[in-house]
Scaffold this motif. Structure first.
Motif, PDB file in Angstrom:
ATOM      1  N   UNK A  61      17.788 -23.784  36.131  1.00 48.14           N
ATOM      2  CA  UNK A  61      17.271 -22.422  36.271  1.00 48.14           C
ATOM      3  C   UNK A  61      15.766 -22.437  36.554  1.00 48.14           C
ATOM      4  N   UNK A  62      15.080 -23.425  35.955  1.00 46.71           N
ATOM      5  CA  UNK A  62      13.641 -23.544  36.231  1.00 46.71           C
ATOM      6  C   UNK A  62      13.377 -24.101  37.632  1.00 46.71           C
ATOM      7  N   UNK A  63      14.430 -24.584  38.295  1.00 40.42           N
ATOM      8  CA  UNK A  63      14.277 -25.116  39.661  1.00 40.42           C
ATOM      9  C   UNK A  63      13.712 -26.528  39.670  1.00 40.42           C
ATOM     10  N   UNK A  64      13.832 -27.252  38.531  1.00 39.58           N
ATOM     11  CA  UNK A  64      13.283 -28.610  38.460  1.00 39.58           C
ATOM     12  C   UNK A  64      14.361 -29.571  37.925  1.00 39.58           C
ATOM     13  N   UNK A  65      14.166 -30.886  38.154  1.00 44.10           N
ATOM     14  CA  UNK A  65      15.110 -31.826  37.547  1.00 44.10           C
ATOM     15  C   UNK A  65      14.581 -32.363  36.223  1.00 44.10           C
ATOM     16  N   UNK A  66      13.270 -32.241  36.030  1.00 41.47           N
ATOM     17  CA  UNK A  66      12.637 -32.735  34.803  1.00 41.47           C
ATOM     18  C   UNK A  66      11.248 -32.105  34.722  1.00 41.47           C
ATOM     19  N   UNK A  67      10.600 -32.161  33.550  1.00 41.31           N
ATOM     20  CA  UNK A  67       9.250 -31.602  33.482  1.00 41.31           C
ATOM     21  C   UNK A  67       8.295 -32.314  34.446  1.00 41.31           C
ATOM     22  N   UNK A  68       7.212 -31.635  34.865  1.00 43.41           N
ATOM     23  CA  UNK A  68       6.369 -32.175  35.946  1.00 43.41           C
ATOM     24  C   UNK A  68       5.805 -33.567  35.664  1.00 43.41           C
ATOM     25  N   UNK A  69       5.531 -33.877  34.379  1.00 45.33           N
ATOM     26  CA  UNK A  69       4.895 -35.166  34.091  1.00 45.33           C
ATOM     27  C   UNK A  69       5.845 -36.347  34.277  1.00 45.33           C
ATOM     28  N   UNK A  70       7.147 -36.077  34.418  1.00 49.30           N
ATOM     29  CA  UNK A  70       8.084 -37.168  34.711  1.00 49.30           C
ATOM     30  C   UNK A  70       7.932 -37.630  36.159  1.00 49.30           C
ATOM     31  N   UNK A  71       7.322 -36.761  36.978  1.00 51.53           N
ATOM     32  CA  UNK A  71       7.057 -37.140  38.362  1.00 51.53           C
ATOM     33  C   UNK A  71       8.314 -37.371  39.194  1.00 51.53           C
ATOM     34  N   UNK A  72       9.414 -36.694  38.856  1.00 50.69           N
ATOM     35  CA  UNK A  72      10.656 -36.883  39.635  1.00 50.69           C
ATOM     36  C   UNK A  72      10.720 -35.844  40.750  1.00 50.69           C
ATOM     37  N   UNK A  73      10.816 -36.353  41.976  1.00 54.22           N
ATOM     38  CA  UNK A  73      10.811 -35.456  43.124  1.00 54.22           C
ATOM     39  C   UNK A  73      12.120 -35.671  43.878  1.00 54.22           C
ATOM     40  N   UNK A  74      12.790 -34.584  44.260  1.00 56.26           N
ATOM     41  CA  UNK A  74      14.071 -34.764  44.960  1.00 56.26           C
ATOM     42  C   UNK A  74      13.894 -35.375  46.344  1.00 56.26           C
TER      43      UNK A  74
END
Ligand code: ATP
Length: 575
Positions: free
Chosen positions: A46-59
């Motif tokens: 729902x937040x549109x992310x796969x993980x919080x930003x500090x995990x640095x995971x980019x699709x």
């Protein structure tokens, strides 16, 4: 198990609503049906992310790859997908339309739960190295093969980073509380937990396992907090009236860093909570030397200009690092980190301690040249405060930060515990932080840069919409123009952002990602802009000019249309 098709049906419901209350209701019914094993994944989605930003995971999925996956799942040629996309302007809608007239049916389909879809997203994100794009397309195609048309709409928007359901973090927190307690009574502890770990999925998972656990949430190394923010006042007198005796610190125009250490391991986070350690190896090395085992503290990093004997402003500090290379820049333009707060020390969460106590710890622990305490003095009168402000400005700083001696650290909140007084006070010039939603090509002298300016929007959190407030064509340095043009070029889209209200045309639409600070002389009513629209008239900035780029600020932290409306009211009252 929550089926992804059920989640997609709720997302489509949410898209039809505009009020927060309604959205909370719809979302809470979904949360009621979700179990503790999948709630974190649903929340991230729902937040549109796969993980919080500090995990640095980019699709890392671009439009081209999404088009290829839609083509192979629907049986239509890529050219047809593109043609439809040009018409609809939204690749999610195009996927939905084409899958509903699929040319081939998959041999067998898997029933997809939320966890299944989330795990596939992680596989897409983690595919790296040679041939990774083929692997990403393969996983996405598999998902789309199994997806009903409505599911495809959200899968495609999600992988492109364009989900934008218009559901803000506060709505998600409200909905979790309503799902569990029937009302918003648990919103406060949930919100505090979220503010001290910045990971909504983690908070939700803990809450589902044990609702009481969120009341006892503690700060931990390598789980960054959402930073505390300052309110503003416009004179020394009004600050003293509010705070009385207070601590006054110099306000440095640097790069805010949240520093975490455990043993020899060190991590730095930006204001947006992205990992910054590679950018500041010199600061990391100094932190390693600290004589404590575990610590979390905050400071402002600035480069020193030895030639001129003063600090570079933020913009130049970052520019030097990029241009000269990090190692060289560290030698030529040494950094200082002015430490202004401490949040955790050797097992003790200090966020509940008073500023007075935290400040004493800062002064005790940071005595070096690179890591130094920010300058601070306790004052009682507005005259003393004014003197410190004048000293700050004449030594090239931005102003001062006044701090309430008794306040705890208010993670994630803008409170009067900290009050900023900036150089611009007393002048008519004010600024907003807005997000670029489109841009114009240059004409005349500018044509050589092919860049003519940007369309800027502010955020209306009540409606979950972006609303335009200014067309900005001046104030850019040549470097900024090049940087903007190159950056915007990469995030061009065929249609306006889904949650934008706009009456103005641009040459190119872009993903709302670039935050810029814009100065202006006045706010006026305008039929062309949609900010705080009322009776067919919105609010617009008069003589807008770009003052700086704000790569350190997230899209969801920009000025709200309510704030612009308040500025307009103040301006009216003054005149
Ligand atoms: P905000 O951070 O309030 O959204 P902003 O990003 O536009 O606003 P400013 O209004 O200039 O920034 O001021 C707040 C920022 O000032 C903090 O986020 C922090 O980075 C910086 N800062 C500089 N010196 C200090 C200090 N001594 N104490 C706290 N913050 C400081």
């Amino acid at each position: 198990m929550l089926l992804f098709s059920d989640a997609a049906a709720v997302f489509s419901e949410i898209e039809k609503r505009s009020g927060r209350l309604e959205m909370t209701d719809v979302l809470s019914t979904l949360f009621k049906r979700t179990d503790g094993k999948e709630i974190d994944k649903l929340v991230y989605f729902i937040q549109g992310i796969v993980a919080p930003p500090y995990e640095g995971i980019d699709l890392g999925v671009g439009e081209r790859f999404a088009i290829a996956a839609i083509a192979s799942a629907s049986g239509y040629p890529a050219g047809e997908v593109e043609r439809q996309y040009k018409k609809s302007g939204d690749l999610g809608d195009t996927a939905e339309a084409l899958l509903s007239k699929r040319k081939q049916t998959a041999l067998s389909t898997t029933e997809m739960g939320v966890t299944y879809v989330y795990d596939a997203m992680i596989k897409i994100a983690k595919a790296g190295g040679q041939g990774s794009q083929d692997v990403k397309i393969k996983h996405l195609t598999e998902l789309l093969n199994n997806a009903a048309p409505l599911e495809a709409r959200y899968i495609v928007r999600f992988v492109l980073g364009r989900l934008r359901l218009g559901v803000g973090d506060p709505t998600i927190l409200d909905a979790i509380s309503v799902a569990h307690a029937g009302d918003k009574s648990l919103r406060e502890p949930l919100e505090r937990a979220y503010n001290v770990c910045a990971d909504m999925g983690y908070v939700a998972k803990k809450f589902y396992a044990d609702p009481e656990s969120v009341r006892d949430f503690h700060v931990e190394p390598f789980r960054p907090l959402i930073p505390a923010l300052a309110e503003r006042e416009d004179s020394p007198g009004s600050i003293i009236k509010r705070l009385g005796r207070c601590g006054v610190e110099m306000k440095y125009d640097g790069f805010r860093l949240q520093c975490h250490k455990k043993g020899k391991e060190v991590e730095l986070y930006s204001r947006k909570l992205e990992r910054m350690s590679p950018m500041f190896p010199d600061v990391v090395a100094e932190i390693r030397k600290l004589k404590c085992d575990e610590i979390i503290f905050e400071g402002e990093a600035l480069a020193f200009d030895k030639k001129k004997g003063r600090y570079f402003p933020f913009q130049q500090t970052m520019h030097r690092r990029r241009k000269h290379g990090i190692d060289e820049a560290s030698k030529e333009f040494p950094l200082n980190l002015f430490v202004f707060d401490i949040l955790y020390l050797d097992g003790a969460d200090m966020t509940g301690d008073s500023y007075r106590a935290r400040r004493a710890a800062v002064q005790r622990l940071f005595r070096g040249n690179v890591l130094a305490p920010s300058q601070m003095k306790i004052v009682r009168t507005s005259r003393e405060l004014k003197k410190l402000f004048d000293d700050a400005v004449s030594s090239g700083l931005e102003g001062i930060m006044a701090k309430d001696l008794d306040s705890p650290y208010t993670a994630g909140k803008r409170k009067f515990a900290w009050i900023k007084l900036k150089k611009s006070y007393g002048k008519s010039v004010d600024t907003i932080d807005g997000v670029v939603v489109g841009y114009y090509l240059g004409r005349g002298a500018r044509a050589e840069f092919e860049f003519g300016g940007v369309l800027v929007a502010v955020y209306n959190p009540g409606r979950g919409r972006l609303e335009t407030v200014a067309k900005v064509a001046t104030g850019f340095t040549e470097d900024e123009m090049v940087e903007l043009r190159e950056g915007l070029e990469k995030i061009k889209t065929k249609a306006p952002p889904l949650n934008l209200d706009c009456k103005i045309e641009v040459d190119y639409w872009v993903e709302p990602k670039f935050v810029v600070e814009v100065a202006f002389d006045e706010i006026t009513e305008s039929p062309n802009h949609t900010c705080a629209m009322h009776d067919g008239k919105g609010l617009a900035l008069r003589f807008p000019r770009m003052t700086k780029m704000r790569p350190d600020k997230a899209e969801n932290e920009i000025t709200t249309s309510g704030e612009v409306a308040r500025m307009f009211e103040i301006q009216r009252a003054r005149s």
